[in-house]
Scaffold this motif. Structure first.
Motif, mmCIF file in Angstrom:
data_model
loop_
_atom_site.group_PDB
_atom_site.id
_atom_site.type_symbol
_atom_site.label_atom_id
_atom_site.label_comp_id
_atom_site.label_asym_id
_atom_site.label_seq_id
_atom_site.Cartn_x
_atom_site.Cartn_y
_atom_site.Cartn_z
ATOM 1 N N PHE B 226 0.568 -1.144 -0.500
ATOM 2 C CA PHE B 226 0.186 0.123 -0.299
ATOM 3 C C PHE B 226 0.890 1.262 0.072
ATOM 4 O O PHE B 226 1.283 1.603 0.766
ATOM 5 C CB PHE B 226 -1.215 -0.146 1.239
ATOM 6 N N VAL B 227 0.993 1.253 -0.653
ATOM 7 C CA VAL B 227 2.278 2.786 -1.481
ATOM 8 C C VAL B 227 1.904 4.542 -0.513
ATOM 9 O O VAL B 227 3.178 5.356 -0.479
ATOM 10 C CB VAL B 227 2.538 2.681 -2.441
ATOM 11 N N TYR B 228 1.037 4.182 -0.251
ATOM 12 C CA TYR B 228 0.616 5.775 0.267
ATOM 13 C C TYR B 228 1.202 5.526 1.704
ATOM 14 O O TYR B 228 0.986 6.733 2.531
ATOM 15 C CB TYR B 228 -0.460 5.524 0.027
ATOM 16 N N VAL B 229 1.276 4.560 2.487
ATOM 17 C CA VAL B 229 1.681 4.428 3.902
ATOM 18 C C VAL B 229 2.941 4.331 3.773
ATOM 19 O O VAL B 229 3.807 3.321 3.393
ATOM 20 C CB VAL B 229 0.868 3.176 4.378
ATOM 21 N N LYS B 230 3.842 4.673 4.755
ATOM 22 C CA LYS B 230 5.143 4.991 5.070
ATOM 23 C C LYS B 230 5.107 4.124 6.644
ATOM 24 O O LYS B 230 4.374 3.921 7.492
ATOM 25 C CB LYS B 230 5.394 6.727 5.591
ATOM 26 N N PRO B 231 6.562 3.131 6.491
ATOM 27 C CA PRO B 231 6.450 2.755 8.160
ATOM 28 C C PRO B 231 6.421 3.319 8.848
ATOM 29 O O PRO B 231 5.441 2.726 10.125
ATOM 30 C CB PRO B 231 7.505 1.924 8.046
ATOM 31 N N GLU B 232 6.826 4.428 9.401
ATOM 32 C CA GLU B 232 6.548 4.775 10.465
ATOM 33 C C GLU B 232 5.039 5.553 10.755
ATOM 34 O O GLU B 232 4.927 6.480 11.726
ATOM 35 C CB GLU B 232 7.791 5.802 10.440
ATOM 36 N N GLU B 233 4.007 5.399 10.190
ATOM 37 C CA GLU B 233 2.885 5.395 9.790
ATOM 38 C C GLU B 233 2.283 4.769 10.317
ATOM 39 O O GLU B 233 0.496 4.894 10.609
ATOM 40 C CB GLU B 233 2.037 6.009 8.701
ATOM 41 N N LEU B 234 2.098 3.666 10.823
ATOM 42 C CA LEU B 234 2.122 2.216 10.458
ATOM 43 C C LEU B 234 1.365 1.854 12.547
ATOM 44 O O LEU B 234 2.929 2.214 13.194
ATOM 45 C CB LEU B 234 2.919 1.236 10.399
ATOM 46 N N ASN B 235 0.553 2.418 12.688
ATOM 47 C CA ASN B 235 -0.644 1.830 14.428
ATOM 48 C C ASN B 235 -0.026 0.342 14.178
ATOM 49 O O ASN B 235 -1.253 -0.303 13.513
ATOM 50 C CB ASN B 235 -1.034 2.443 14.364
ATOM 51 N N ILE B 236 0.810 -0.632 15.179
ATOM 52 C CA ILE B 236 0.751 -1.896 14.945
ATOM 53 C C ILE B 236 0.526 -2.452 16.150
ATOM 54 O O ILE B 236 0.851 -2.108 17.522
ATOM 55 C CB ILE B 236 2.088 -2.424 14.537
ATOM 56 N N PHE B 237 -0.690 -2.518 16.428
ATOM 57 C CA PHE B 237 -1.009 -2.452 18.431
ATOM 58 C C PHE B 237 -1.797 -4.055 18.483
ATOM 59 O O PHE B 237 -2.243 -4.790 17.583
ATOM 60 C CB PHE B 237 -1.717 -1.765 18.382
ATOM 61 N N VAL B 238 -1.779 -4.734 19.906
ATOM 62 C CA VAL B 238 -2.681 -5.660 20.552
ATOM 63 C C VAL B 238 -4.058 -5.213 21.259
ATOM 64 O O VAL B 238 -3.239 -4.227 21.968
ATOM 65 C CB VAL B 238 -2.124 -6.732 21.119
ATOM 66 N N HIS B 239 -5.118 -5.877 21.120
ATOM 67 C CA HIS B 239 -6.287 -5.852 22.046
ATOM 68 C C HIS B 239 -6.157 -7.524 23.492
ATOM 69 O O HIS B 239 -5.101 -7.784 23.219
ATOM 70 C CB HIS B 239 -7.708 -6.227 21.526
#
Lengths: 310, 310
Positions: B226-239
């Motif tokens: 998804f080329v519009y997103v940068k690695p540092e824009e990713l919100n990676i989380f767990v519930h």
């Protein structure tokens, strides 16, 4: 009278898909000289659905239905709002809230413009060498409004609770984000009296009793004052980075506004009890706008941009 | 054709002030026998503001302005949506999204009904004696859909990335909450291949390399796809609690949906590296609906309700 008469659209400054808000830049004719055009920032926001109008909404407001799809008992439909007749207008609430700034200064425009935001990684050493220095460089005048509250000079009529102990004490008052009506949008702020804690990073196990005192007092005082809320419905949290560097705590309703970067007061107490220098030893990750002075300071100190990557 | 023809409003089931959503209960006449009435759940939701229509919104859609207040360069205004003429209808987007369930079963009604939610405190011993037992009592059939994906039996056409390593591997695919269009509402799910991690509570320092492998892979693969997103824009989380007990990770855009109960993958890695049994030793606080079976199990095990208080 149409306050947007002659509005010419220029560009979108920013949007928020969750709250159905969009900020536009455009121009309006100057009232005294319509040949001159003034820059205008216009925020368009869809209104929340008022409970009182629920029955009217379902039975009178909607028109122009279009069935998108249908599967078993489920249907997906779009619709439009029918414009109410003059005598209906009080029963059918306005569906838009507008906020207009005109003439808008370059600062206004930049405030409402989208800026890239990235997750940054603040290591303990990045905190020591960059963030702490940046915090110390903020003119003390910026938190004079806090001291005005604590010293009884301002906003005294709003104060919900005041614990005057110089070590453990704090002032509890409504946050400006609260409409002071809707119980689910309850928003209070705790401002502590002691002045030696700037943020989460300064908390150690030595503060456990202090934080527990605040927690138990809030859980007693807030439900006693706002009787529709129970202690176990209180969302008590801290932001990092905070918006100002005098330790303060946010209190909202469990159904109310919540953003990603919350540190629950419960978690903070657990962490400093598990490990006395937890917040001095941790890498802290948080979103930061690239126009923020702290972002710029981090970029300068870390030209290989390790603060962005893990 | 009006799919709500003859709708009779009964009561509000629930509302969400942030997303401008309201769930209603009412009745509709049965299609084959209009003298009989069927229960219907109706979700009314205001549509998000599409960027493409921004200029149309500001200049053509609004009418019936009412200036609430005015101070210096700032104005607060309410307005209504003008119903577009037939030929304008494609330029002026529908302002409501409806979701109709009819006939609605008691389960449907209860699913959309508001229930009290409280913050609960899960101590390590409460986890061992109540939560773990409750998780183990869930019929394995409930996560068969997960195994179907991992074993290549279902949703294979949706898979974005597949790491087949039995220890470190995972499947990455879009979450059903994503419209797969708006880049800011990006929502992906990582389902791990190993089957021995139920939730956050099972993670120890032994999993640090596993989690770091997932983090670095996601940060490479998602921006490449998804080329519009940068690695540092990713919100990676767990519930925690998760909605199902096979370890999985959520990936969204930094501007996208975010709820309060997120545990950032970065924080998890930090915590298990600081203290090997961090998630076995911590009290974990999270919101829980009183109708949730886990809430009921906690209430039964702890009649003095310590799980609610601190």
């Amino acid at each position: 009278m149409n306050p947007l008469e002659g509005f010419e659209f220029d560009r979108i400054l920013s949007e928020d898909i969750t709250t159905r808000t969009i900020n536009l830049l455009g121009t309006l004719p100057a009232p005294d000289d319509p040949s001159k055009r003034l820059p205008a920032v216009l925020r368009l926001e869809k209104t929340a659905l008022p409970k009182e109008s629920a029955s009217v909404l379902a039975t009178q407001v909607l028109t122009d239905f279009s069935i998108l799809d249908h599967n078993d008992v489920y249907s997906w439909i779009t619709a439009r709002t029918r414009l109410p007749a003059k005598d209906e207008a009080t029963a059918i609430p306005a569906d838009w809230k507008l906020y207009l700034i005109c003439p808008a200064s370059p600062q206004h425009i930049s405030k409402y413009s989208e800026q890239a935001r990235f997750f940054v990684r603040e290591t303990p050493s990045l905190y020591e060498t960059v963030t702490k220095k940046w915090i110390e460089s903020i003119p003390p005048k910026r938190i004079e409004w806090v001291y005005n509250i604590l010293e009884g000079k301002k906003e005294q009529e709003s104060i919900v609770f005041d614990d005057k102990d110089p070590e453990l004490g704090f002032v509890l008052l409504p946050d400006s984000k609260w409409d002071r009506q809707n119980p689910h949008s309850l928003y209070l702020q705790v401002i502590v009296r002691r002045r030696d804690v700037r943020s989460l990073r300064d908390l150690t196990s030595a503060h456990a009793q202090f934080l527990k005192h605040i927690r138990s007092t809030i859980k007693k005082v807030v439900p006693a004052t706002f009787v529709y809320v129970k202690p176990e419905e209180l969302n008590i949290f801290v932001h990092y980075q905070p918006s100002y560097y005098h330790f303060h705590i946010h209190v909202t309703h469990i159904r109310g506004p919540s953003t990603g970067q919350h540190h629950l007061l419960d978690d903070i107490i657990e962490n400093i009890e598990l490990s006395e220098s937890y917040y001095q030893r941790r890498v802290l990750v948080f979103p930061l706008g690239v126009e923020h002075p702290l972002y710029k300071a981090m970029e300068e100190a870390d030209p290989i941009r390790e603060f962005l990557n893990s």
